[in-house]
Design an enzyme around this catalytic site. Structure first.
Site, short mmCIF file in Angstrom:
data_model
loop_
_atom_site.label_atom_id
_atom_site.label_comp_id
_atom_site.label_asym_id
_atom_site.label_seq_id
_atom_site.Cartn_x
_atom_site.Cartn_y
_atom_site.Cartn_z
N LYS A 173 -10.97 -7.84 -1.11
CA LYS A 173 -10.19 -9.05 -1.34
C LYS A 173 -11.08 -10.26 -1.65
O LYS A 173 -10.69 -11.12 -2.44
CB LYS A 173 -9.31 -9.33 -0.12
CG LYS A 173 -8.19 -8.30 0.03
CD LYS A 173 -7.28 -8.64 1.19
CE LYS A 173 -6.17 -7.61 1.32
NZ LYS A 173 -5.25 -7.91 2.44
N LYS A 187 -0.99 4.21 -6.29
CA LYS A 187 0.12 4.11 -5.35
C LYS A 187 1.20 3.18 -5.91
O LYS A 187 0.91 2.25 -6.66
CB LYS A 187 -0.35 3.54 -4.00
CG LYS A 187 -1.17 4.48 -3.16
CD LYS A 187 -1.31 3.98 -1.74
CE LYS A 187 -1.87 2.59 -1.64
NZ LYS A 187 -2.02 2.14 -0.24
N LYS A 247 4.38 -3.18 -4.88
CA LYS A 247 5.28 -4.27 -5.24
C LYS A 247 4.62 -5.25 -6.20
O LYS A 247 5.31 -5.99 -6.91
CB LYS A 247 5.74 -5.02 -3.99
CG LYS A 247 4.67 -5.85 -3.33
CD LYS A 247 5.23 -6.68 -2.20
CE LYS A 247 4.16 -7.60 -1.64
NZ LYS A 247 3.67 -8.58 -2.63
#
Length: 364
Positions: free
Chosen positions: A150, A230, A233
């Site tokens: 991140k 995967k 969203k």
């Protein structure tokens, strides 16, 4: 028809012991009088990051629901403190918290069988996080994969992003949790909680249990547009993800547009046919059938015909959830009341633990 597979998809949990290579397996579901299980305190959290998708439901929430019938104390937290490690619009965050509560309830989380609460409403989480942070070294946090990933994405990372694994550990240890349902990618963060329990116990005396991981045996749901990734969203491709709030027409369209291949036969071969295998895996999961049964039922169909069958199975599974989410969203006061009651229950468990922690640390 050839069916290549290594194992059946079953709803299974395995206890992962950091210091023990063997794993004990337990079927998920209602506990029976013949099941001998240690008394456990189960805790898990989920960020209020918008609408949940099919992968969230099959990969985590079905397991969460099953745990309510397996253990006497099960706690699920909407971890809003974690969510602000990334910039948030306050109004959207408030709505996302309630939307997440509605989604969890619609999926089967029952406040009479578990404790559902909002993390920030129990101040002991932050207090214990500070104490544990003072026992955590900076190199230990730098080795965690989420920080590396991140911080590179943002080219820099906040102090909150750097230390949020400590808050995760505090979330777990605050309730003296013994078991934590997690995904494979969270194992290293759970290991930090185990390490901090040992460090605290070595310094102040035996107090925190070392929590174990409960890993769901459900296969991960892949993107409908890129079956090597995967389902997510945040996928920029709108047809890649099936959301719990999608209408039947939305679901039919997305499944029909799902990437497969040029072979018409329906088989389960994840390595050579990931797209078709993803459809088979989803079909098995939502229908409660085995992979073999699903493939056998698809004999004689081409992949185009089979997509219609898969879409119908997913619609039947998600339609009641979608309607319940809509109903719950319309009653904001009810959701706020449920979260407030959950926070009271969580606080009643957290307060005595923190009282003992303060004494052990020497605050009084």
């Amino acid at each position: 028809m050839a069916l290549s597979m290594r194992c059946n998809v079953k709803s299974v949990f395995r206890f992962v012991h950091k210091s023990n290579s063997h794993r004990r397996l337990f079927k998920a579901g209602k506990a029976t009088g013949t099941t001998s299980l240690p008394k456990a305190q189960v805790f898990s959290g989920i960020q209020p990051t918008g609408v949940l998708h099919l992968g969230n439901y099959l990969g985590a929430l079905e397991s969460w629901v099953a745990l309510q019938d397996k253990y006497s104390t099960v706690m699920y937290s909407i971890v809003d403190l974690h969510s602000i490690t990334q910039p948030q619009d306050p109004q959207i965050l408030r709505e996302n918290i309630l939307d997440m509560a509605a989604s969890l309830l619609a999926c089967g989380i029952d406040p009479t069988r578990s404790i559902l609460f909002q993390q920030s409403q129990v101040s002991e989480h932050a207090e214990l996080s500070w104490i544990l942070g003072c026992l955590t070294s900076m190199p230990r946090l730098r080795h965690l994969p989420q920080w590396k990933m991140k911080s590179k994405q943002k080219n820099e990372g906040s102090v909150g992003l750097y230390t949020y694994p400590v808050l995760q550990a505090a979330d777990i240890l605050l309730y003296k949790s013994t078991h934590v349902p997690v995904g494979e990618d969270q194992i290293q963060h759970l290991e930090l909680a185990q390490d901090l329990a040992r460090i605290f116990n070595n310094q102040y005396g035996e107090f925190f249990p070392e929590p174990r991981a409960l890993l769901s045996g459900t296969r991960k749901v892949k993107s409908l547009r890129d079956p090597s990734s995967k389902m997510s969203k945040s996928d920029p491709q709108k047809l890649a993800t099936v959301f719990l709030t999608d209408t039947p027409d939305d679901i039919v369209l997305k499944i029909r547009r799902a990437v497969t291949d040029f072979t018409s036969e329906v088989t389960y071969e994840p390595e050579s046919r990931p797209g078709v295998s993803n459809l088979v895996s989803m079909h098995a999961a939502v229908s409660g059938q085995s992979l073999e049964e699903v493939v056998r039922l698809a004999e004689g169909m081409d992949t185009g015909q089979y997509k219609n069958v898969v879409a119908e199975a997913i619609v039947q599974k998600l339609q009641p959830i979608r309607l319940e989410i809509q109903r719950l969203r319309a009653d904001r006061g009810h959701l706020e009341s449920l979260l407030a009651k959950g926070a009271e229950k969580a606080h009643s468990l957290a307060a005595p633990v923190m009282t003992e922690v303060r004494k052990l640390v020497g605050f009084y």
